[in-house]
Motif scaffolding. Structure first.
Motif, PDB file in Angstrom:
ATOM      1  N   TRP A   8       0.824  -1.260  -0.022  1.00 12.75           N
ATOM      2  CA  TRP A   8       0.004   0.076  -0.033  1.00 12.75           C
ATOM      3  C   TRP A   8       1.156   1.254   0.128  1.00 12.75           C
ATOM      4  N   ALA A  12       0.865   4.401  -2.601  1.00  8.38           N
ATOM      5  CA  ALA A  12       0.719   5.570  -2.056  1.00  8.38           C
ATOM      6  C   ALA A  12       1.893   6.488  -2.752  1.00  8.38           C
ATOM      7  N   PRO A  18      -1.675  13.791  -5.029  1.00  7.85           N
ATOM      8  CA  PRO A  18      -2.354  13.318  -3.679  1.00  7.85           C
ATOM      9  C   PRO A  18      -3.154  14.488  -3.115  1.00  7.85           C
ATOM     10  N   VAL A  31      -3.744  10.040   0.438  1.00  7.14           N
ATOM     11  CA  VAL A  31      -4.224   9.200  -0.975  1.00  7.14           C
ATOM     12  C   VAL A  31      -5.174   8.118  -0.107  1.00  7.14           C
ATOM     13  N   GLY A  47      -3.938   6.580   3.171  1.00  4.52           N
ATOM     14  CA  GLY A  47      -2.222   6.840   3.604  1.00  4.52           C
ATOM     15  C   GLY A  47      -2.244   8.284   3.589  1.00  4.52           C
ATOM     16  N   TYR A  57       4.666   6.911   5.444  1.00  5.84           N
ATOM     17  CA  TYR A  57       3.212   6.950   5.307  1.00  5.84           C
ATOM     18  C   TYR A  57       2.722   6.393   6.650  1.00  5.84           C
TER      19      TYR A  57
END
Length: 167
Positions: A8, A12, A18, A31, A47, A57
Motif C-alpha cells: 500500500w 501511495a 495526492p 491518498v 495513507g 506514510y
C-alpha cells in the motif's frame, strides 16, 4: 487484490497528485484506496504523510467503504485519546494483567485505572507516560535526598541498606 501494508505504501508513493490537507499548520498528503487487506477485510485504506517531514506514510483503515479520507481521519483523531489511554494503561499501569470476569468488577477496575491516570496527569501535567516518568523521577530524587541527608547525619552504609531494604 489483498495487499500487505508495504505494498500500500508503494502504491501511495506512485500517486501523482495526492490530496493536500492542512491540520494545525502542517500539510499532509493523503491518498485513498478502496480495497482489501491481506487479512480479507475490505474497506477504505487512507495513507497520510506530512509533506515537510521525512516520516513514513501512516495508514488508516475503515470497513465502511462510503467514508471519505477526511471522515476516516476525523474518526481516528477522536479515537486517538482512547487508544493512547488503553495503550498507556497496559504499558504503565498493568491493565492487561487483570483476571476479572464479572462486568461490575471490570467496571470498578477501569474506574480505578482512569482515576490513577487522571491523578498522575493532573499532578505531573502531561501524558500518562510523561506523568509516570516524572513520578518515577520525583521518587528517585526523594530517595537520593534521603540517602544524602542520612550520610550527612553520619549514618552507616549498612543502616542505609536496611532503611531501603537492600541489606
Amino acid at each position: 487484490m489483498p495487499l500487505p501494508a508495504r505494498d500500500w505504501a508503494q502504491l501511495a508513493r506512485k500517486v501523482e497528485k495526492p490530496d493536500l490537507v492542512t491540520v494545525r499548520a502542517t500539510t499532509y498528503e493523503m491518498v485513498q484506496f478502496q480495497g482489501r487487506l491481506k487479512s480479507g477485510l475490505s474497506g477504505v485504506v487512507v495513507g497520510s504523510w506530512a509533506s515537510a517531514s521525512h516520516e513514513a506514510y501512516r495508514f488508516f483503515f475503515s470497513t465502511d467503504p462510503s467514508m471519505t479520507a477526511e471522515d476516516v481521519l476525523f474518526w481516528y483523531q477522536h479515537r486517538w485519546a482512547i487508544e493512547t489511554f488503553f495503550q498507556e494503561a497496559k504499558d504503565k499501569l498493568s491493565m492487561g494483567g487483570y483476571r476479572l470476569r464479572s462486568v461490575p468488577a471490570i467496571r470498578r477496575y477501569l474506574l480505578l485505572l482512569q482515576t490513577v491516570w487522571l491523578l498522575l496527569a493532573w499532578a505531573f501535567a502531561g501524558t500518562i507516560s510523561e506523568a509516570f516518568h516524572a513520578s518515577h523521577q520525583d521518587h528517585r530524587r526523594r530517595e537520593i535526598a534521603d540517602i544524602y541527608q542520612r550520610a550527612r547525619a553520619g549514618a552507616t552504609l549498612e543502616s542505609v541498606y536496611e532503611a531501603y531494604r537492600v541489606a
